[in-house]
Design a protein around this motif. Structure first.
Motif, PDB file in Angstrom:
ATOM      1  N   LYS A   8      82.361  35.889  -2.246  1.00 35.80           N
ATOM      2  CA  LYS A   8      82.648  37.226  -1.730  1.00 35.80           C
ATOM      3  C   LYS A   8      81.600  38.228  -2.220  1.00 35.80           C
ATOM      4  N   PRO A   9      81.385  39.316  -1.463  1.00 36.86           N
ATOM      5  CA  PRO A   9      80.402  40.334  -1.899  1.00 36.86           C
ATOM      6  C   PRO A   9      80.739  40.930  -3.259  1.00 36.86           C
ATOM      7  N   GLU A  10      82.052  41.022  -3.585  1.00 38.01           N
ATOM      8  CA  GLU A  10      82.457  41.613  -4.864  1.00 38.01           C
ATOM      9  C   GLU A  10      81.976  40.798  -6.060  1.00 38.01           C
ATOM     10  N   PHE A  11      81.670  39.530  -5.828  1.00 40.21           N
ATOM     11  CA  PHE A  11      81.216  38.669  -6.914  1.00 40.21           C
ATOM     12  C   PHE A  11      79.982  39.237  -7.608  1.00 40.21           C
ATOM     13  N   PHE A  12      79.086  39.838  -6.823  1.00 41.00           N
ATOM     14  CA  PHE A  12      77.819  40.325  -7.364  1.00 41.00           C
ATOM     15  C   PHE A  12      77.990  41.604  -8.189  1.00 41.00           C
ATOM     16  N   LYS A  13      79.198  42.201  -8.142  1.00 41.23           N
ATOM     17  CA  LYS A  13      79.472  43.403  -8.926  1.00 41.23           C
ATOM     18  C   LYS A  13      80.391  43.110 -10.104  1.00 41.23           C
ATOM     19  N   HIS A  14      80.648  41.843 -10.382  1.00 43.67           N
ATOM     20  CA  HIS A  14      81.610  41.481 -11.424  1.00 43.67           C
ATOM     21  C   HIS A  14      81.049  41.822 -12.799  1.00 43.67           C
ATOM     22  N   GLU A  15      81.626  42.837 -13.428  1.00 42.26           N
ATOM     23  CA  GLU A  15      81.103  43.321 -14.709  1.00 42.26           C
ATOM     24  C   GLU A  15      81.309  42.304 -15.825  1.00 42.26           C
ATOM     25  N   GLY A  16      82.451  41.588 -15.796  1.00 37.83           N
ATOM     26  CA  GLY A  16      82.719  40.619 -16.849  1.00 37.83           C
ATOM     27  C   GLY A  16      81.692  39.505 -16.889  1.00 37.83           C
ATOM     28  N   LEU A  17      81.280  39.016 -15.729  1.00 35.26           N
ATOM     29  CA  LEU A  17      80.260  37.969 -15.678  1.00 35.26           C
ATOM     30  C   LEU A  17      78.903  38.512 -16.142  1.00 35.26           C
ATOM     31  N   PHE A  18      78.606  39.757 -15.741  1.00 40.40           N
ATOM     32  CA  PHE A  18      77.349  40.367 -16.176  1.00 40.40           C
ATOM     33  C   PHE A  18      77.324  40.523 -17.693  1.00 40.40           C
ATOM     34  N   ASP A  19      78.435  41.017 -18.257  1.00 41.26           N
ATOM     35  CA  ASP A  19      78.502  41.192 -19.708  1.00 41.26           C
ATOM     36  C   ASP A  19      78.329  39.858 -20.428  1.00 41.26           C
ATOM     37  N   ALA A  20      78.920  38.800 -19.864  1.00 42.13           N
ATOM     38  CA  ALA A  20      78.795  37.480 -20.476  1.00 42.13           C
ATOM     39  C   ALA A  20      77.343  37.019 -20.496  1.00 42.13           C
ATOM     40  N   GLU A  21      76.611  37.300 -19.421  1.00 40.43           N
ATOM     41  CA  GLU A  21      75.187  36.948 -19.389  1.00 40.43           C
ATOM     42  C   GLU A  21      74.412  37.721 -20.455  1.00 40.43           C
ATOM     43  N   GLN A  22      74.715  39.007 -20.588  1.00 44.70           N
ATOM     44  CA  GLN A  22      74.002  39.822 -21.563  1.00 44.70           C
ATOM     45  C   GLN A  22      74.293  39.367 -22.990  1.00 44.70           C
ATOM     46  N   GLU A  23      75.526  38.974 -23.244  1.00 44.82           N
ATOM     47  CA  GLU A  23      75.922  38.574 -24.587  1.00 44.82           C
ATOM     48  C   GLU A  23      75.384  37.206 -24.981  1.00 44.82           C
ATOM     49  N   THR A  24      75.290  36.293 -24.005  1.00 47.89           N
ATOM     50  CA  THR A  24      74.912  34.915 -24.313  1.00 47.89           C
ATOM     51  C   THR A  24      73.475  34.566 -23.972  1.00 47.89           C
ATOM     52  N   GLY A  25      72.863  35.325 -23.053  1.00 49.98           N
ATOM     53  CA  GLY A  25      71.526  34.975 -22.599  1.00 49.98           C
ATOM     54  C   GLY A  25      71.510  33.762 -21.692  1.00 49.98           C
ATOM     55  N   LEU A  26      72.669  33.389 -21.152  1.00 49.70           N
ATOM     56  CA  LEU A  26      72.794  32.222 -20.273  1.00 49.70           C
ATOM     57  C   LEU A  26      72.992  32.663 -18.820  1.00 49.70           C
TER      58      LEU A  26
END
Length: 295
Positions: A8-26
């Protein structure tokens, strides 16, 4: 076997997934979407990091075990075991995926025994340790529960939360798939003075979310671990000193090399920065671009 799935288009705005990337570098977001293609019609998959990495990131140097652990600790997936084998499933699967009726039924065990955390209002249960058994025969090479006779797994222990944490958990704004046990671990790492700061920060943080309706509340464990409460300790009580609040944010950024652009706006080296010029130091100019990691 890989399968076609919906995004879904909303997937690309998911803040929780973005935060997880920033925290883990994965590469959390791409990995999560790729994992959907490896799930059966019930959102279940075999917990085989090496094989999943080959199917999702065939050309990348990625430790997929860490990717799975990062998704699991944040509630995007749940890991469970049945008769010596490990599996996973996506709790939100049926809310976001419409599966073709011709797709064959799941052959993996059904994770029905979930140990709930002590707070009935929590958004998800603790990790699954084992699943119920379905009777039936399978083809050669397929998973057949009755073929194994391993020892019965132990029932997981239920955490006992302190009253101070319960008060924090009750007051903190909800986030989908937020883990109470993960938040409690981070709570235990903080000093008593920080516990008081966390409680004082919640009204200001809630007010901030209401003013910026496109934002979603952060996972409570991330709010505690990365000391997001430092920027909201005095907000929402009617006695906010803007300069004092900016001083705290600048102090945090200088000590941690991290600027929360989503919460505070552009960093000092960028146009549109709202920090009062009187609070900035020479080192807060263009040099920030070199060492501040935006979040």
């Amino acid at each position: 076997m890989s399968r076609i799935r919906t995004i879904k288009p909303e997937f690309f705005k998911h803040e929780g997934l973005f935060d997880a990337e920033q925290e883990t570098g994965l590469p959390i977001r791409l990995a999560f979407a790729g994992l959907w293609t490896q799930c059966d019609r019930e959102g279940r998959f075999a917990w085989r990091p090496r094989q999943l990495k080959v199917d999702i990131f065939p050309y990348d140097e990625v430790d997929f075990s860490r990717v799975l652990d990062a998704l699991a600790t944040r509630g995007f997936i749940v890991k469970y075991a049945c008769q010596g084998r490990e599996f996973g499933y996506i709790p939100s699967w049926h809310r976001h995926q419409v599966v073709n009726n011709r797709e064959k039924a799941s052959e993996l065990p059904d994770p029905t025994e979930i140990v709930e955390v002590s707070d009935a209002s929590a958004t998800r249960g603790a990790r699954v340790e084992h699943a119920s058994h379905k009777e039936g025969k399978g083809k050669e090479g397929e998973y057949t529960p009755e073929a194994s006779s391993g020892p019965s797994p132990k029932k997981p222990k239920t955490l006992t939360y302190s009253q101070a944490f319960e008060d924090f958990w009750k007051a903190y704004p909800r986030h989908p798939n937020m883990s109470k046990s993960d938040a409690f671990k981070e709570w235990g790492k903080l000093a008593d003075d920080d516990h008081a700061k966390c409680m004082a920060a919640i009204p200001g943080y809630i007010a901030h979310l209401k003013e910026n309706t496109w934002l979603q509340a952060k996972h409570a464990d991330g709010f505690l671990k990365h000391r997001k409460f430092d920027g909201f300790c005095d907000a929402g009580n009617g006695n906010v000193d803007p300069e004092e609040q900016w001083q705290k944010r600048l102090s945090y950024a200088r000590q941690n090399g991290r600027w929360s652009s989503k919460d505070w706006g552009p960093a000092p080296h960028l146009p549109g920065c709202a920090v009062p010029a009187s609070l900035l130091e020479p080192s807060d100019g263009s040099g920030w671009a070199e060492w501040v990691r935006a979040a």
